[in-house]
Scaffold this motif. Sequence first.
Motif, PDB file in Angstrom:
ATOM      1  N   PRO A 174       0.856  -1.199   0.000  1.00  0.00           N
ATOM      2  CA  PRO A 174       0.000   0.000   0.000  1.00  0.00           C
ATOM      3  C   PRO A 174       0.885   1.240   0.000  1.00  0.00           C
ATOM      4  O   PRO A 174       1.784   1.355   0.832  1.00  0.00           O
ATOM      5  CB  PRO A 174      -0.786  -0.125   1.311  1.00  0.00           C
ATOM      6  N   ASN A 234      -4.573   4.691  -2.641  1.00  0.00           N
ATOM      7  CA  ASN A 234      -5.983   5.030  -2.430  1.00  0.00           C
ATOM      8  C   ASN A 234      -6.434   5.879  -3.628  1.00  0.00           C
ATOM      9  O   ASN A 234      -5.880   5.734  -4.721  1.00  0.00           O
ATOM     10  CB  ASN A 234      -6.196   5.690  -1.052  1.00  0.00           C
ATOM     11  N   SER A 278      -7.418   5.916   4.420  1.00  0.00           N
ATOM     12  CA  SER A 278      -6.012   5.490   4.570  1.00  0.00           C
ATOM     13  C   SER A 278      -5.173   6.758   4.521  1.00  0.00           C
ATOM     14  O   SER A 278      -4.484   7.052   3.551  1.00  0.00           O
ATOM     15  CB  SER A 278      -5.629   4.530   3.443  1.00  0.00           C
ATOM     16  N   ILE A 325      -7.410   2.060  -5.181  1.00  0.00           N
ATOM     17  CA  ILE A 325      -8.525   1.472  -4.419  1.00  0.00           C
ATOM     18  C   ILE A 325      -9.220   2.616  -3.675  1.00  0.00           C
ATOM     19  O   ILE A 325      -8.588   3.295  -2.865  1.00  0.00           O
ATOM     20  CB  ILE A 325      -7.981   0.447  -3.388  1.00  0.00           C
ATOM     21  N   THR A 345     -12.079   0.005   0.018  1.00  0.00           N
ATOM     22  CA  THR A 345     -11.263  -0.238   1.210  1.00  0.00           C
ATOM     23  C   THR A 345     -12.131  -0.766   2.346  1.00  0.00           C
ATOM     24  O   THR A 345     -11.802  -1.761   3.003  1.00  0.00           O
ATOM     25  CB  THR A 345     -10.566   1.076   1.653  1.00  0.00           C
ATOM     26  N   VAL A 392      -6.025  -1.587   1.625  1.00  0.00           N
ATOM     27  CA  VAL A 392      -5.752  -1.138   0.254  1.00  0.00           C
ATOM     28  C   VAL A 392      -4.754  -2.114  -0.409  1.00  0.00           C
ATOM     29  O   VAL A 392      -4.951  -2.538  -1.553  1.00  0.00           O
ATOM     30  CB  VAL A 392      -5.200   0.318   0.245  1.00  0.00           C
TER      31      VAL A 392
END
Length: 459
Positions: free
Chosen positions: A248, A276, A301, A347, A352, A373
């Motif tokens: 991530p 993200n 996130s 994502i 998420t 993520v």
Amino acid sequence: MRYYSTNRQVPDVTLAEALLQGQASDRGLFLPEHFPQLTHEDLLNLVDLSYPEIAYQILRRFTQGIFDDETVLRLCEDAYTYDIPLEHVADRQYVMRLDQGPTASFKDFAACMMARWMGQLMAHESGELVILTATSGDTGSAVAHAYLGVDRVHVVILFPIEEVSDRQRRQMTTLGGNVTTIGIEGKFDDGQAMVKQAFADPELKDIRLTSANSINIGRLLPQAVYYFYAYVRLANVKAGEEVIFSVPSGNFGDMMGGVIARQMGLPIQKFIIATNANDEVPNFLRTGQYDPVIPSRVCISNAMNVGHPSNLARLIDIYGGQMDEKGKLITQPDMDRLRKDIFAVSINDDQTRATIRSAYQQHKLILEPHGAVGWAGLQDYITKESVPSDMLCISLETAHPAKFPEEIQALVGIEPATPPSLEGLEERDEEYPVFSINYEPFRDFLRKQFASSPTASVE
Ligand SMILES: *Cc1c(COP(=O)(O)O)cnc(C)c1O
């Protein structure tokens, strides 16, 4: 070993100089001129070693000539005293939990080592060092804890007041000592811009400033280690098995640790880089054109709310291209090779949240938003590419779920157990000034706090 700047306008430096400067004076980022190679035999020799011993075996190859081997080993044993759980989820899919350190995020791995390296260097230097760092959530606390009490080093952390969780904030603002925390009425990128402006400001030239953001090479090298660790613990090393890592990503420092490991000979077949909604890098890989996301998008996130990742310049350099500090592509990297090695996916928050829920329902796997993520990115890749079930896949969980108790409580109805490092934060006294995103008051504050002759203002 020498280190060069990605902008290539300054002479090569030693690791000591790269650590203390942070960013090169031409505003490029330092990279080692070559990557030490680990042979198959070397990898086999790591299999039975502890984490600190593996860290020593990797890091001593970069620190030669700066620290003696004995010191490097001692610092590794001193820094890495916590577990790195490799949680089996399904088939040969694992989650590596990098959340057991003193501030419960993966950033502890590098911050703890960089602080120790800098402490060693400062013991032989005169004067004081001020470390300026913008944080999107977890860098601040990891850096603050790592440097707390280090002689002749001050730490100044800028964080966006609206974008960090209560716990994340309290981890920084309750320390005191040589740690100053500043709330910014803006975004991570605004804090980052203020820090960059300070580095370039002639009015601050009598303060010795450096960075502990992942523009500092000291933040990357220690992050190569856990890729080796996970590999030798889980792979059939003897057979030279390949592995997929899902990372991530926000500023792409974590992933660069993996890229360094791969350059050193770790058989990584593919990186999944999952962002993200700040999707500038997935878009770049798709189109070959780079457009930062300005302003960056606010996502759950939060430590990945980055609209222009500073480490992209390093990735592009390693793939034969050049990007300046503003994100301008001067030479296009080898896009075919980038696409072959990296699968990038964005994502969003809905995905998420759905992932946090389904991972718990299907596997009793507890993920927080960043790790979710990464996990969602891995699942996306496995489905799209029909990855066989015997392929070793490792997804990185970068923060402890207890850092985000509200989100997890709401989604899966459980309260993640609080690790000792996060206990008692609510009771401690907090202190932090709040600044707007105007640069001048921030500069005046730095002068007042740290300039050796604060009255000698140029104004
Ligand atoms: C910083 C952070 C990230 C992103 O790491 P980068 O190195 O900036 O890509 C992901 N997860 C958590 C929890 C973080 O703190």
